[in-house]
Design an enzyme around this catalytic site. Structure first.
Site, short mmCIF file in Angstrom:
data_model
loop_
_atom_site.label_atom_id
_atom_site.label_comp_id
_atom_site.label_asym_id
_atom_site.label_seq_id
_atom_site.Cartn_x
_atom_site.Cartn_y
_atom_site.Cartn_z
N GLY A 55 0.80 -1.23 0.00
CA GLY A 55 0.00 0.00 0.00
C GLY A 55 0.83 1.27 0.00
O GLY A 55 0.28 2.36 0.04
N CYS A 56 2.13 1.12 -0.03
CA CYS A 56 3.01 2.29 -0.10
C CYS A 56 3.51 2.46 -1.52
O CYS A 56 3.92 1.48 -2.16
CB CYS A 56 4.22 2.12 0.82
#
Length: 148
Positions: A55-56
């Site tokens: 998710g980064c």
């Protein structure tokens, strides 16, 4: 009181106080970058897909371990601002009982105005980092309870 004796909340308050010294956001970003530069170097053996935060947008690796019934985090990122963000989280959460970390309210991010000054992708990444740190704390908390 030593850093190890401070609660998660007390360390968050300390971070808020440090950021209050800066009036402009470019100063706060510079401080974040400086904090990232001071982050302990993560052993390359921990820079694996398994340790990568999902998710980064940037690459962020997070390692957690238990020592003397307290959780400790180590992290790194390939982006300077993100490395500063994760260094703040490591500072706030490391050295506390997993239960305290798992149950901690995280309000320093809003209090220093960080959330509204991050891009949506960085903000999502920050949420992903927090989520993984709390998940690790819950897992270690369960491990400690199973040993009792």
């Amino acid at each position: 009181m030593s850093a190890a004796e401070k609660t998660v909340k007390e360390i968050q308050n300390q971070v808020v106080e440090e950021f209050s010294f800066f009036d402009e956001w470019d100063e706060k970003y510079a401080y974040l970058i400086e904090l990232g530069k001071k982050l302990e170097i993560l052993d390359p053996s921990h820079k694996t897909e398994e340790k990568k935060i999902k998710g980064c947008q940037s690459q962020v690796w997070l390692n957690s371990y238990l020592k003397d019934d307290k959780i400790y985090y180590q992290a790194d990122s390939d982006a300077v601002i993100v490395k500063g963000l994760v260094s703040l989280l490591v500072r706030v959460f490391s050295g506390h009982p997993p239960a305290e970390v798992a149950q901690a309210d995280i309000d320093f991010i809003d209090e220093i105005g960080l959330k509204q000054h991050l891009s949506p992708t960085r903000s999502n990444g920050l949420v992903s980092m927090l989520k993984q740190m709390k998940l690790d704390a819950v897992a270690f908390q369960a491990l400690l309870q199973s040993k009792q």
